[in-house]
Scaffold this motif. Structure first.
Motif, PDB file in Angstrom:
ATOM      1  N   GLN A 173      -2.598  14.283   1.400  1.00 12.68           N
ATOM      2  CA  GLN A 173      -3.716  13.398   1.059  1.00 12.68           C
ATOM      3  C   GLN A 173      -5.019  14.174   0.968  1.00 12.68           C
ATOM      4  OE1 GLN A 173      -3.805   9.799   0.653  1.00 12.68           O
ATOM      5  NE2 GLN A 173      -5.820  10.381  -0.117  1.00 12.68           N
ATOM      6  N   ASN A 174      -5.809  13.858  -0.058  1.00 12.86           N
ATOM      7  CA  ASN A 174      -7.200  14.303  -0.111  1.00 12.86           C
ATOM      8  C   ASN A 174      -8.015  13.310   0.712  1.00 12.86           C
ATOM      9  OD1 ASN A 174      -9.891  14.838  -0.741  1.00 12.86           O
ATOM     10  ND2 ASN A 174      -9.441  15.339  -2.871  1.00 12.86           N
ATOM     11  N   PRO A 175      -8.591  13.731   1.856  1.00 16.15           N
ATOM     12  CA  PRO A 175      -9.287  12.771   2.727  1.00 16.15           C
ATOM     13  C   PRO A 175     -10.468  12.079   2.063  1.00 16.15           C
ATOM     14  CG  PRO A 175      -8.813  14.814   3.899  1.00 16.15           C
ATOM     15  CD  PRO A 175      -8.517  15.071   2.456  1.00 16.15           C
ATOM     16  N   ALA A 176     -10.980  12.611   0.962  1.00 19.72           N
ATOM     17  CA  ALA A 176     -12.132  12.003   0.305  1.00 19.72           C
ATOM     18  C   ALA A 176     -11.757  10.808  -0.557  1.00 19.72           C
ATOM     19  CB  ALA A 176     -12.849  13.049  -0.552  1.00 19.72           C
ATOM     20  N   VAL A 177     -10.487  10.540  -0.727  1.00 17.04           N
ATOM     21  CA  VAL A 177     -10.020   9.503  -1.651  1.00 17.04           C
ATOM     22  C   VAL A 177      -9.319   8.405  -0.879  1.00 17.04           C
ATOM     23  CG1 VAL A 177      -8.560   9.014  -3.648  1.00 17.04           C
ATOM     24  CG2 VAL A 177      -9.784  11.196  -3.484  1.00 17.04           C
ATOM     25  N   VAL A 178      -9.567   7.167  -1.261  1.00 17.95           N
ATOM     26  CA  VAL A 178      -8.843   6.016  -0.712  1.00 17.95           C
ATOM     27  C   VAL A 178      -7.608   5.779  -1.567  1.00 17.95           C
ATOM     28  CG1 VAL A 178      -8.929   3.554  -0.199  1.00 17.95           C
ATOM     29  CG2 VAL A 178     -10.967   4.980   0.164  1.00 17.95           C
ATOM     30  N   PRO A 179      -6.431   5.771  -0.984  1.00 13.95           N
ATOM     31  CA  PRO A 179      -5.216   5.595  -1.795  1.00 13.95           C
ATOM     32  C   PRO A 179      -5.235   4.265  -2.549  1.00 13.95           C
ATOM     33  CG  PRO A 179      -4.667   6.311   0.428  1.00 13.95           C
ATOM     34  CD  PRO A 179      -6.110   5.943   0.445  1.00 13.95           C
ATOM     35  N   PRO A 180      -4.962   4.287  -3.842  1.00 16.02           N
ATOM     36  CA  PRO A 180      -4.986   3.055  -4.623  1.00 16.02           C
ATOM     37  C   PRO A 180      -3.670   2.286  -4.490  1.00 16.02           C
ATOM     38  CG  PRO A 180      -4.440   4.885  -6.052  1.00 16.02           C
ATOM     39  CD  PRO A 180      -4.668   5.467  -4.683  1.00 16.02           C
ATOM     40  N   PRO A 209       0.829  -1.217   0.000  1.00 18.49           N
ATOM     41  CA  PRO A 209       0.000   0.000   0.000  1.00 18.49           C
ATOM     42  C   PRO A 209       0.856   1.257   0.000  1.00 18.49           C
ATOM     43  CG  PRO A 209      -0.886  -1.598   1.543  1.00 18.49           C
ATOM     44  CD  PRO A 209       0.412  -2.156   1.073  1.00 18.49           C
ATOM     45  N   LEU A 210       0.266   2.330  -0.487  1.00 19.72           N
ATOM     46  CA  LEU A 210       0.984   3.574  -0.669  1.00 19.72           C
ATOM     47  C   LEU A 210       1.608   4.058   0.632  1.00 19.72           C
ATOM     48  CD1 LEU A 210       1.563   6.011  -2.627  1.00 19.72           C
ATOM     49  CD2 LEU A 210      -0.497   7.061  -1.673  1.00 19.72           C
ATOM     50  N   TYR A 211       0.824   4.033   1.728  1.00 23.56           N
ATOM     51  CA  TYR A 211       1.333   4.578   2.990  1.00 23.56           C
ATOM     52  C   TYR A 211       2.452   3.719   3.558  1.00 23.56           C
ATOM     53  CZ  TYR A 211      -2.075   8.336   3.579  1.00 23.56           C
ATOM     54  OH  TYR A 211      -2.776   9.513   3.451  1.00 23.56           O
ATOM     55  N   LEU A 212       2.298   2.403   3.460  1.00 24.17           N
ATOM     56  CA  LEU A 212       3.362   1.539   3.976  1.00 24.17           C
ATOM     57  C   LEU A 212       4.606   1.616   3.097  1.00 24.17           C
ATOM     58  CD1 LEU A 212       1.389  -1.608   5.172  1.00 24.17           C
ATOM     59  CD2 LEU A 212       2.022   0.469   6.415  1.00 24.17           C
ATOM     60  N   SER A 213       4.425   1.854   1.801  1.00 14.16           N
ATOM     61  CA  SER A 213       5.581   2.060   0.921  1.00 14.16           C
ATOM     62  C   SER A 213       6.325   3.325   1.320  1.00 14.16           C
ATOM     63  CB  SER A 213       5.121   2.156  -0.533  1.00 14.16           C
ATOM     64  OG  SER A 213       4.530   0.954  -0.960  1.00 14.16           O
ATOM     65  N   MET A 214       5.551   4.356   1.664  1.00 16.70           N
ATOM     66  CA  MET A 214       6.171   5.601   2.103  1.00 16.70           C
ATOM     67  C   MET A 214       6.962   5.386   3.390  1.00 16.70           C
ATOM     68  SD  MET A 214       6.884   8.810   2.290  1.00 16.70           S
ATOM     69  CE  MET A 214       5.927   9.773   1.144  1.00 16.70           C
ATOM     70  N   ARG A 215       6.347   4.694   4.367  1.00 16.78           N
ATOM     71  CA  ARG A 215       7.045   4.488   5.644  1.00 16.78           C
ATOM     72  C   ARG A 215       8.316   3.674   5.447  1.00 16.78           C
ATOM     73  NH1 ARG A 215       4.888   3.441  11.698  1.00 16.78           N
ATOM     74  NH2 ARG A 215       6.864   2.747  12.594  1.00 16.78           N
ATOM     75  N   GLU A 216       8.230   2.625   4.653  1.00 15.92           N
ATOM     76  CA  GLU A 216       9.418   1.794   4.421  1.00 15.92           C
ATOM     77  C   GLU A 216      10.528   2.598   3.756  1.00 15.92           C
ATOM     78  OE1 GLU A 216      10.759  -1.931   1.549  1.00 15.92           O
ATOM     79  OE2 GLU A 216       8.667  -1.788   2.201  1.00 15.92           O
ATOM     80  N   ALA A 217      10.179   3.358   2.724  1.00 14.10           N
ATOM     81  CA  ALA A 217      11.198   4.132   2.017  1.00 14.10           C
ATOM     82  C   ALA A 217      11.791   5.202   2.923  1.00 14.10           C
ATOM     83  CB  ALA A 217      10.583   4.785   0.775  1.00 14.10           C
TER      84      ALA A 217
END
Length: 800
Positions: A352-359, A322-330
């Motif tokens: 992040q736009n809170p209205a959108v679920v990260p793909p 997932p996008l957020y976990l990729s960010m944390r790892e990097a």
């Protein structure tokens, strides 16, 4: 992780509703599942924390002092020292501790306990910080100690107000479509970013290499993109705007692309990655356009950090993380660089736009099923051809180099034409003098000894001194004293165009029989001395040298005359210079005889002296008759320091040890101001030098070259100077084309001219006199012409 996995188990929204660091903040907390209504809500507050803002400002100051203003050079290449690194790390620790103390305040404790109650360590958690306070956004929230309990958590920034992005039409491409903008790369390496993108699986990438505004605008309007990537120079301007540097000429703000970016979001743009400096202002601008996700850097970022982050992030995200976990790892993997690049883990952040679920990566393509509404909005987009980026760059640089070379050729030709007619002769003399003064100092020539005759010593000789600076009786005593010490050569740099007095028969015999004695006479000079000065009648002509000097038009002596065919009417019929004969007599004891080459060059042993020719070096409108060589002054504090010196009185009174005279060239000359034998030197016209010291300089040059291999000054032929000027002009024109604006242009210009001057100085020490001033003029002219040409081109582009 399976394809299409849920991005997060829990979403935490921490909304700063109002307040400031001076007054404190009120907050609202929401915790709930992804896409579901919040399961817990509560409000709270944080106390005032003026000290926290002060700690951040101190950390930011120490970070900037590291010498990392942009993606240019690592700390180890800067003037940064260990103390600055320690200051930055200390300030970071203070800021981190101060922030955690603030988040442990009693007023915030109920919210903290609610989070502990609602969240589990195994949950994948997205935390959104909703605030428009730039200072709050810049705090290192990822260092919050609460997050250590939750290893699958990452924090993102969000705007307090937001909206759903426009209904997104997707292309039918099976690949993740990426528009990669490689912006102005002055001083940074974007090839690594390009290589990382090209290695992504299932991605179609279209590169725009230093595009102009129109090219970028058309791509955003006409194509469908999943990811927008930018690498290059950027900066934030205040809290709500930022600037992207597209190329060496154009920079633009996000507002300049507002309509194109809205169209891109409507066409399916999901993620923007700005791998450049100081991106929070850019992030806030893009958030207003409802771009779903944005990855930026909080502060100025070094080139290696930007490259490593991009590598770690893309590798993880493209594998399905997932996008957020990729960010944390990097981000956490950047910790390995923090010994060289402090606080590297603080730089990347998601907006992040809170209205959108990260793909996920797979959801960015159309391989997964679409809703009926989305399927109805499909737009068939033909696949784009692969952009031959390397070929583009090669072709672009070929065109740039060709244009610069044409201008350089023109400027070089004009400079050489002006040089040929003598317009640059005096500036070139001036530059040569400055370079001669900058050379490393050399020791005096110990093979020489100069006996000086002062004004007081002349007056002390009485009436007999009116005929000559040294009376017959004094000269006879001096020669007798020197003979006992056995010098190898005695140079009498005193005119005696009259016979010895009849009451001094001993002197006549000494002048005639002292084979080591060399005297002087002077040739006819039609401009200043049409009669010349005859030699002493007692000294044979084969032991006579002419004393003539040839000063340059500015009155400075830079040439040495070795040989001259005397005028028939001249009383001085010797063909050799005084300094030449002194050197020849000294070298004869070492079995070294002078010879002349077919090109009329003097050769002493294995060393051949380069002869001055018309239009060689800086000489153009001067007389080069006879055999002349450039006078390569020995590098001393003053030309008068060429050799050890003693006075006439000291020698006559026996105060000089014979060992100081034995086997030396002893030169006798007048240093009194009344002699009118003073000459300007490259060391300054303000203090002229008596001729005897210049004779010593010339003699030393011949001996040092023949015996020590010390170089004599030489020049390149005209074509060599032309190539030299053209090459430097091309270099200056090239960096001017690349670095047309700002501090980089100044640094590049200073570096180039320092390298030019340094090269001329180093080569001058090695004996090569190169054209400095003509090269500087050609470089400046080419730089100005390049700037003017680019201005015209830019104006024409705007006009069209």
């Amino acid at each position: 992780m399976p394809l299409g996995a849920t991005v997060a188990d829990q979403v935490v929204v921490l909304k700063f509703e109002q307040g400031s660091f001076e007054q404190g903040f009120t907050l609202a907390l929401q915790v709930g599942g992804e896409g579901a209504r919040p399961s817990a809500e509560m409000t709270g507050c944080l106390p005032s924390a003026v000290h926290l803002r002060r700690h951040y400002q101190r950390w930011q100051t120490t970070y900037e002092r590291l010498g990392l203003p942009s993606r240019i050079k690592p700390v180890v290449d800067q003037v940064t020292n260990v103390s600055r690194l320690d200051d930055c790390l200390q300030a970071a620790n203070v800021l981190r501790q101060s922030m955690n103390d603030w988040l442990c305040a009693a007023a915030f404790r109920p919210l903290r306990e609610k989070l502990l109650e609602q969240l589990s360590p195994g949950d994948r958690i997205r935390i959104l910080l909703q605030t428009d306070d730039l200072q709050l956004q810049k705090l290192p929230w990822h260092t919050w100690d609460l997050l250590e309990r939750y290893p699958l958590t990452e924090i993102a920034l969000a705007a307090p107000t937001y909206a759903n992005p426009p209904t997104q039409a997707r292309s039918v491409s099976a690949d993740v479509r990426i528009l990669a903008i490689l912006g102005n790369s002055d001083g940074i390496d974007l090839s690594a970013d390009q290589a990382l993108l090209e290695q992504l699986p299932g991605a179609h990438i279209h590169f725009l290499d230093e595009p102009n505004r129109q090219q970028l605008n058309e791509q955003l309007w006409e194509q469908h993109w999943d990811i927008l990537f930018f690498a290059g120079h950027s900066c934030s301007q205040g809290a709500t705007s930022g600037t992207l540097c597209l190329n060496g000429e154009e920079s633009l703000e996000i507002e300049d692309l507002r309509y194109a970016l809205k169209q891109a979001v409507g066409n399916g743009l999901q993620l923007a990655i700005l791998n450049s400096c100081d991106g929070l202002g850019l992030g806030r601008s893009l958030a207003d356009l409802q771009i779903p996700q944005l990855v930026v850097m909080r502060e100025p970022v070094p080139d290696p950090v930007a490259q490593e982050f991009l590598k770690y992030f893309l590798q993880s995200y493209a594998k399905g993380t997932p996008l957020y976990l990729s960010m944390r790892e990097a981000r956490e993997r950047l910790q390995g660089l923090e010994q060289i690049y402090p606080c590297a883990t603080w730089l990347p952040v998601i907006c992040q736009n809170p209205a959108v679920v990260p793909p996920t990566w797979q959801q960015l393509s159309t391989q997964e099923p679409l809703s009926l509404e989305a399927a109805a909005l499909r737009v068939a987009v033909p696949p784009l051809p692969k952009t031959p980026l390397l070929a583009q760059r090669v072709q672009r640089w070929r065109q740039v180099c060709l244009a610069v070379m044409k201008l350089s050729f023109l400027m070089t030709a004009l400079v050489l034409a002006g040089r040929w007619i003598g317009l640059l002769q005096f500036p070139e003399f001036w530059a040569l003098d400055r370079l001669l003064q900058l050379r490393p100092l050399e020791p005096p020539d110990s093979r020489l000894l100069v006996i000086t005759v002062s004004e007081a010593e002349i007056q002390a000789q009485g009436e007999d001194s009116r005929r000559s600076s040294i009376s017959d009786s004094t000269l006879s005593q001096l020669l007798a004293t020197l003979a006992l010490a056995q010098p190898r050569v005695i140079g009498l740099d005193v005119y005696r165009d009259f016979p010895v007095r009849v009451d001094q028969p001993r002197l006549s015999q000494q002048l005639l029989e002292t084979s080591a004695l060399v005297g002087v006479c002077k040739n006819i000079d039609t401009s200043s001395d049409p009669t010349g000065i005859a030699p002493p009648p007692e000294i044979p002509m084969n032991r006579m040298g002419f004393s003539d000097f040839i000063a340059d038009p500015d009155g400075v002596l830079r040439r040495q005359l070795l040989y001259l065919t005397p005028e028939p009417a001249s009383p001085c019929t010797t063909p050799y210079a005084f300094s030449s004969l002194l050197a020849f007599h000294y070298l004869a004891h070492l079995k070294i005889q002078p010879t002349f080459t077919a090109q009329n060059q003097l050769k002493l042993g294995s060393f051949t002296f380069p002869t001055l020719r018309p239009h060689r070096g800086g000489y153009h409108n001067v007389d080069t008759n006879g055999i002349q060589i450039p006078l390569n002054y020995r590098a001393l504090q003053s030309p008068q320091n060429i050799a050890p010196q003693v006075t006439l009185t000291q020698v006559l009174k026996g105060q000089i040890e014979p060992s100081r005279i034995k086997d030396k060239i002893v030169m006798i000359g007048v240093v009194a101001g009344s002699s009118s034998d003073d000459w300007g030197t490259p060391y300054g016209l303000g203090s002229k030098v008596p001729g005897v010291f210049l004779q010593a300089q010339m003699t030393s040059q011949l001996l040092s070259s023949a015996l020590d291999g010390r170089p004599s000054l030489d020049t390149w032929p005209l074509w060599g100077d032309a190539v030299w000027i053209f090459c430097w002009s091309t270099v200056c024109g090239t960096w001017s084309w690349r670095w047309l604006e700002g501090r980089t242009r100044v640094i590049a210009g200073i570096t180039t001219f320092a390298a030019l001057i340094g090269s001329c100085l180093v080569l001058l020490v090695q004996g090569l006199w190169l054209p400095l001033i003509p090269t500087v003029i050609a470089c400046v002219a080419t730089t100005l012409m390049v700037a003017y040409s680019r201005t015209l081109k830019q104006t024409a582009s705007i006009g069209t």
